[in-house]
Design a protein around this motif. Structure first.
Motif, PDB file in Angstrom:
ATOM      1  N   PRO A   1       0.809  -1.232   0.000  1.00  0.00           N
ATOM      2  CA  PRO A   1       0.000   0.000   0.000  1.00  0.00           C
ATOM      3  C   PRO A   1       0.836   1.272   0.000  1.00  0.00           C
ATOM      4  CG  PRO A   1      -0.174  -1.156   2.112  1.00  0.00           C
ATOM      5  CD  PRO A   1       0.504  -2.088   1.166  1.00  0.00           C
ATOM      6  N   ALA A   2       2.042   1.226   0.579  1.00  0.00           N
ATOM      7  CA  ALA A   2       2.877   2.428   0.629  1.00  0.00           C
ATOM      8  C   ALA A   2       3.344   2.846  -0.765  1.00  0.00           C
ATOM      9  CB  ALA A   2       4.082   2.197   1.536  1.00  0.00           C
ATOM     10  N   VAL A   3       3.721   1.872  -1.596  1.00  0.00           N
ATOM     11  CA  VAL A   3       4.241   2.224  -2.915  1.00  0.00           C
ATOM     12  C   VAL A   3       3.144   2.324  -3.966  1.00  0.00           C
ATOM     13  CG1 VAL A   3       6.423   1.095  -2.344  1.00  0.00           C
ATOM     14  CG2 VAL A   3       4.703  -0.162  -3.657  1.00  0.00           C
ATOM     15  N   SER A   4       1.992   1.715  -3.730  1.00  0.00           N
ATOM     16  CA  SER A   4       0.940   1.681  -4.747  1.00  0.00           C
ATOM     17  C   SER A   4       0.365   3.060  -5.041  1.00  0.00           C
ATOM     18  CB  SER A   4      -0.182   0.734  -4.320  1.00  0.00           C
ATOM     19  OG  SER A   4      -0.791   1.175  -3.118  1.00  0.00           O
ATOM     20  N   THR A   5       0.527   4.013  -4.121  1.00  0.00           N
ATOM     21  CA  THR A   5       0.024   5.372  -4.355  1.00  0.00           C
ATOM     22  C   THR A   5       0.869   6.131  -5.360  1.00  0.00           C
ATOM     23  OG1 THR A   5       1.319   6.233  -2.495  1.00  0.00           O
ATOM     24  CG2 THR A   5      -0.921   5.482  -2.020  1.00  0.00           C
ATOM     25  N   GLY A   6       2.114   5.637  -5.592  1.00  0.00           N
ATOM     26  CA  GLY A   6       2.969   6.275  -6.592  1.00  0.00           C
ATOM     27  C   GLY A   6       3.965   7.257  -6.040  1.00  0.00           C
ATOM     28  N   GLY A   7       3.898   7.566  -4.739  1.00  0.00           N
ATOM     29  CA  GLY A   7       4.804   8.558  -4.179  1.00  0.00           C
ATOM     30  C   GLY A   7       5.976   7.975  -3.425  1.00  0.00           C
ATOM     31  N   ALA A   8       6.106   6.669  -3.375  1.00  0.00           N
ATOM     32  CA  ALA A   8       7.159   6.041  -2.579  1.00  0.00           C
ATOM     33  C   ALA A   8       7.703   4.817  -3.298  1.00  0.00           C
ATOM     34  CB  ALA A   8       6.625   5.653  -1.197  1.00  0.00           C
ATOM     35  N   TYR A   9       8.854   4.366  -2.819  1.00  0.00           N
ATOM     36  CA  TYR A   9       9.437   3.119  -3.296  1.00  0.00           C
ATOM     37  C   TYR A   9       9.928   2.328  -2.090  1.00  0.00           C
ATOM     38  CZ  TYR A   9      13.972   5.412  -2.514  1.00  0.00           C
ATOM     39  OH  TYR A   9      15.046   6.059  -1.948  1.00  0.00           O
TER      40      TYR A   9
END
Length: 303
Positions: A236-244
């Motif tokens: 969920p952290a990376v799925s928003t597009g703002g994190a890796y």
């Protein structure tokens, strides 16, 4: 009640989820669910309330949790005390395990250990590297699998895993950044690193942070120890597009279509895992277990 049922219940109650407890116990989720259901039926009480978000112990479950922890602790203490009187194995082998190990590593080592030392029973606990080293020095663990080799003559170590770490990205971000041989690390600039708490593995954190800085990436603030990264939150952290987030090639968790794993160009990040044990130990089961881990590294290195 059998000890295995107690361990199963304690694992589920502490994990708060059947899936997570099943991974910790190295059993299937349906088998673990059947064990808990059979235990509830035998005791005549409901121990857990099941919901879509996980499980929670009932009042009866909390009572059993307290008693089961005490029984298991005393049982393991007795086995560990007896194991110190023999060098051939037998009793309990207490193993510390980090998250995200190659899925075949521990089962393969356990299978070999079972052949060589059939009387040895393994008790695995998921702990950070720092907690494992402390447990080894406090005689609470017999073997640790850690992400940084500890200093000092009191512990021996053997390298058992090397992994070329890749990156988890939202699918649309991955499509924009991916090249023919993966993603260049510097291309992650502008995204937030979904990090782990430095307190759990300081040397590995510092090594990783130095690599990121050398490629022009912002490391960000350290994660407080009480807010340790949970593996299930990477998606969920990376799925928003703002994190890796970083992950090994054989990441043993479900991945939706909205997230992709990609290699890093040139393999700039290599994650190492060491088996660590007390230098004064002469237990055969420890030697067999570590040898099995080393053989896996020699036969299936990812570097």
């Amino acid at each position: 009640m059998e000890l295995r049922e107690m361990r199963a219940f304690v694992a589920v109650a502490e994990a708060g989820a059947l899936s997570k407890a099943a991974r910790q116990l190295h059993v299937s989720q349906p088998a673990l669910s059947q064990t808990i259901t059979a235990l509830e039926r035998r005791l005549g009480v409901q121990l857990l309330v099941r919901a879509s978000t996980g499980v929670q112990a009932t009042e009866a479950g909390m009572t059993l949790l307290t008693e089961a922890r005490a029984v298991l602790a005393r049982h393991d203490q007795a086995l560990a005390a007896m194991a110190r009187h023999t060098t051939t194995g037998g009793g309990v082998l207490r193993v510390g395990v980090p998250l995200e190990l190659p899925p075949e590593l521990v089962p393969a080592a356990l299978a070999r250990l079972a052949e060589a030392c059939p009387d040895t029973r393994v008790q695995a606990r998921h702990l950070s590297s720092v907690a494992q080293v402390a447990g080894l020095r406090a005689d609470e663990l017999d073997v640790g699998l850690v992400r940084e080799r500890p200093a000092g003559p009191d512990l021996d170590a053997a390298l058992v895993v090397e992994e070329n770490v890749g990156v988890l990205l939202a699918a649309d971000v991955a499509e924009k950044l991916a090249g023919p041989d993966g993603v260049r690390l510097e291309k992650l600039a502008g995204l937030e690193w979904f990090a782990f708490a430095r307190a759990g593995s300081p040397a590995w954190y510092d090594e990783l942070a130095a690599i990121l800085r050398s490629h022009g990436l912002d490391v960000g603030a350290d994660v407080p120890e009480e807010q340790r990264m949970i593996v299930e939150l990477k998606i969920p952290a990376v799925s928003t597009g703002g994190a890796y987030a970083f992950a090994p090639p054989a990441w043993p968790y479900p991945m939706p279509d909205t997230v992709r794993w990609l290699p890093l160009t040139g393999n700039p990040i290599v994650r190492r895992t060491w088996a660590v044990w007390p230098a004064a130990s002469h237990r055969r089961d420890i030697a067999e277990f570590v040898a099995a881990l080393e053989d896996h590294q020699r036969g299936g290195s990812r570097v």
